[in-house]
Each structure stands twice: as C-alpha cells, then as structure tokens.
Design an enzyme around this catalytic site. Structure first.
Site, PDB file in Angstrom:
ATOM      1  N   TRP A  90       6.999  14.275  -1.119  1.00 51.99           N
ATOM      2  CA  TRP A  90       7.418  14.660  -2.266  1.00 51.99           C
ATOM      3  C   TRP A  90       6.865  16.204  -1.933  1.00 51.99           C
ATOM      4  O   TRP A  90       7.769  17.285  -2.146  1.00 51.99           O
ATOM      5  CB  TRP A  90       7.244  14.358  -3.160  1.00 51.99           C
ATOM      6  CG  TRP A  90       7.385  13.152  -3.350  1.00 51.99           C
ATOM      7  CD1 TRP A  90       6.071  12.369  -3.784  1.00 51.99           C
ATOM      8  CD2 TRP A  90       8.799  12.751  -3.362  1.00 51.99           C
ATOM      9  NE1 TRP A  90       7.464  10.876  -3.803  1.00 51.99           N
ATOM     10  CE2 TRP A  90       9.191  11.518  -4.166  1.00 51.99           C
ATOM     11  CE3 TRP A  90      10.534  13.360  -3.241  1.00 51.99           C
ATOM     12  CZ2 TRP A  90      10.034  10.613  -4.441  1.00 51.99           C
ATOM     13  CZ3 TRP A  90      10.925  12.458  -3.480  1.00 51.99           C
ATOM     14  CH2 TRP A  90      11.294  11.367  -3.626  1.00 51.99           C
ATOM     15  N   ASP A 160       4.404  20.510  -9.348  1.00 50.02           N
ATOM     16  CA  ASP A 160       5.394  18.649  -9.309  1.00 50.02           C
ATOM     17  C   ASP A 160       3.968  17.774  -9.802  1.00 50.02           C
ATOM     18  O   ASP A 160       3.257  17.438  -9.362  1.00 50.02           O
ATOM     19  CB  ASP A 160       6.205  18.118  -7.884  1.00 50.02           C
ATOM     20  CG  ASP A 160       6.385  17.321  -7.886  1.00 50.02           C
ATOM     21  OD1 ASP A 160       6.798  16.490  -8.939  1.00 50.02           O
ATOM     22  OD2 ASP A 160       7.012  16.774  -7.580  1.00 50.02           O
ATOM     23  N   LYS A 184       8.202   8.109 -14.414  1.00 45.91           N
ATOM     24  CA  LYS A 184       7.112   6.770 -13.934  1.00 45.91           C
ATOM     25  C   LYS A 184       6.163   7.365 -15.470  1.00 45.91           C
ATOM     26  O   LYS A 184       5.584   6.117 -15.394  1.00 45.91           O
ATOM     27  CB  LYS A 184       6.129   7.839 -13.116  1.00 45.91           C
ATOM     28  CG  LYS A 184       6.770   7.763 -11.287  1.00 45.91           C
ATOM     29  CD  LYS A 184       6.816   9.207 -10.794  1.00 45.91           C
ATOM     30  CE  LYS A 184       7.774   8.435  -9.000  1.00 45.91           C
ATOM     31  NZ  LYS A 184       8.342   9.517  -8.807  1.00 45.91           N
TER      32      LYS A 184
END
Ligand code: PLP
Length: 349
Positions: A90, A160, A184
C-alpha cells in the site's frame, strides 16, 4: 468481522429505522432523519479518537486507494515534492500514484527483506521543502507497524491507517492528515474516512476534480453529493459499540494487546509455526506466520477452514498464513485459533 451486536441492531432496524417507517437505505440523504445519523456518527468519531477542533472529518468514497491520488492533488501544491517510506504494497502504491503529480522521494524502504521490518529513518535524508511526508502506519499484508513516528518537523505527516484506525488511542495532532477505508475496523466497504487539519485545505491543484477536492467536501459537510449513507450508519453503530460495550480506545487497545499477545506468545515458543516479522515492528492487527513448508502451510489453511477458521491464507506475495485480528474479533476467537494451531503442531510437528 463486524461486532455481532452491530449486525443484530442493523437487522432489527432494517425495515423501519426508529419509527420513521423507512430503512436507512431508503432515506433521502437530505432528510433530517439522515442528517441526525451522520451528525451523531461524526460526533462519536471525534469523541472516541479525541480529534482536535481544528481538524475536519470527511466521509468519502473510492476507498483508501483513491486517496493515493487525492492526497497529491490537494497537498502537493507548493514545492510539488513529497517523501515516502516504503513499507509494503500500500505504501508503494501511494508512492507510485503520487509520482504522476510531482517529485516523490522514497526516504527508506524495507523491500530488501520482503517488508518484514520498519526501516530506520534519518531525518537528514528528508526533503526539506516537501509538501507532505507519507507513511502507511500499519502494513496489512506484511504485519508490521510504526511504533515511533517520523520526526518531520513542520512537514505535514500523512498516514494511511486503513488497517489500524480505532485499534488504540492516537494523538491526531501529530498528523496533518490520516485516512482509512472503513472495511477493516470501522464498518462495511464503501466508506473512506479522512481526518485533515484545516490549514491544509483550500489549496488544491487547479486540475483537481471537484469530487477529489477536500475543501468541497469540508464545506458541504460530506454532502456535496450523496454520501455512502448506509455505510456511515453502520459506522455509527460500530462507534456506539466501541464506546458503550468496549469502553473506548484504551479498553480496545487492552483487548487487542491481549489477542495479539496470545498469538505472538504461542508463535515464539512453537516448534512448527513462526512469525515472519521482526519483533520490535510487530502489528497489533495482522499477524503473518509460516511453518517453513509450503505443503504444510496449505494443509493448515485447508484444515483450519474446515474447522471454521476462515481467511487465514497469507497474501499471495508473502505466502504462509495471516491472522487478521481486527477490533471485532473476540479474544475467544484467537484463543481457539491458538488451540487449533497447537493441535495441528502435535499432529504434524
Ligand atoms: C486495505 C488497504 C488499502 C486499500 O483500501 P481500499 O479501500 O480497498 O482502497 C489501502 N491501505 C491499507 C493500509 C489497507 O489495509
């Protein structure tokens, strides 16, 4: 996972939300009933994460992945430079996307060892006039996390937090901006949450599309267009669970540490299974492990699944197994997994 209580409440309110005669899914986002839902959601989120007043909360769509472009479009507006720490897939995607908009520097990377650690940072290597400094706080696929934040001085730190938000208390004031896809730890897919310091708003690049402009969403209370109304409603239920049933982020952290502790303690003394990450950088949420044999790994995943332990296969780039033990996973779930692993070790070790 979502907390069972959240799903039960959603089921009860599915056809008739609190006497309104309609489902939340059917409400106009401009109705006063829906406005109350989004307002309470933001208020609870601010309360539970202790978000300072000079930060805006935005409820957006497009996933964390859209943020990889929205961040440079909004923040790469002075020197046109930004720094990145490459700690996984990511983080790499955020870095690659931002390269379309300006000069990006990877100040450190842990790619040499398949991202099994968080690299040391040397502030002397940071770009002095960077518009922002980006990290991926918890590396979902590899199971590492930052324990110390980079010292970026006046350069806004952007993180993030997709796979760790609300797992423990956080000092939001250390960041210029944090962002997370909801799926999540916050609710269903379809909602992306951005928390951004107000002074970073209002200087988007001229080519920034309207829908990608943070200022537009801030000015319109996340209602410039139709927000992901049902996902926001579920997020509100998750926040109520986090506050009323768990007792806030200190308690959530204690539960998460207990869960991770159970699994790490077992991995550290097992003769068959072993964790893949450097101990000092271990994640509280994602725990990858291997047996050392691809065949045994596959056998474990198959037998685990047959016994109700699903989604344990590691990411295809890492192999092995990964237990993602997000907020809603109860301690009992991890305890049973460890029992199952012990049993598997006894038979196959
Ligand atoms: C899952 C994840 C993403 C991708 O999120 P989408 O909402 O699917 O775009 C990005 N970053 C991290 C850290 C993630 O865990």
């Amino acid at each position: 996972m979502l907390p069972e209580k959240v799903l039960t409440t959603a089921a009860q309110e599915m056809l008739d939300y609190q006497g309104t005669g309609e489902s939340v899914m059917e409400m106009s986002h401009r109705s006063k009933e829906y406005q109350a839902i989004i307002d309470i959601c933001e208020e609870l989120f601010r309360q539970v994460l202790s978000i300072p007043k000079n930060y805006k909360v935005l409820f957006l769509q497009g996933g964390a992945s859209s943020q990889f472009a929205m961040i440079p479009l909004n923040l790469m507006n002075k020197s046109g430079k930004a720094d990145f720490v490459i700690t996984g897939q990511w983080a790499t995607k955020a870095y690659q996307e931002a390269q379309k908009f300006g000069e990006c520097k990877a100040v450190a990377s842990s790619k040499d060892k398949t991202f099994t650690y968080i690299p040391e940072l040397d502030a002397d290597t940071f770009t002095k006039d960077a518009d922002y400094f980006h990290i991926c706080y918890n590396n979902t696929i590899y199971g590492t996390r930052f324990h110390d934040l980079p010292q970026t001085g006046n350069i806004p730190l952007v993180a993030d937090m997709s796979s760790c938000i609300l797992s423990e208390p956080l000092d939001v004031s250390r960041f210029g901006m944090i962002y997370a896809g909801a799926q999540k730890n916050m609710g269903p897919a379809g909602l992306t949450v951005v928390v951004i310091r107000e002074d970073l708003l209002g200087n988007a690049r001229p080519e920034c599309p309207t829908m990608f402009n943070y200022q537009i969403h801030a000015d319109n209370g996340s209602m410039y267009n139709t927000p992901p109304t049902y996902a926001i409603y579920i997020f509100k239920l998750v926040l109520e669970w986090l506050i009323n049933d768990i007792g806030g982020l200190d308690s959530m952290k204690a539960v998460n540490e207990e869960k991770a502790g159970l699994l790490y303690t077992f991995l550290d003394q097992s003769n068959l299974f072993k964790g893949t990450v450097e101990k000092k950088d271990r994640s509280l949420m994602n725990i990858p492990f291997v047996t050392g044999s691809d065949e045994l790994d596959a056998k474990f995943v198959k037998e685990a699944s047959a016994n109700g332990f699903i989604n344990l296969k590691g990411h295809r780039t890492v192999g092995g197994m990964r237990a993602s033990i997000y907020n809603a996973m109860p301690v009992e779930g991890v305890r049973r997994l460890v029992e199952f692993m012990k049993e598997f070790e006894r038979k196959n070790g």
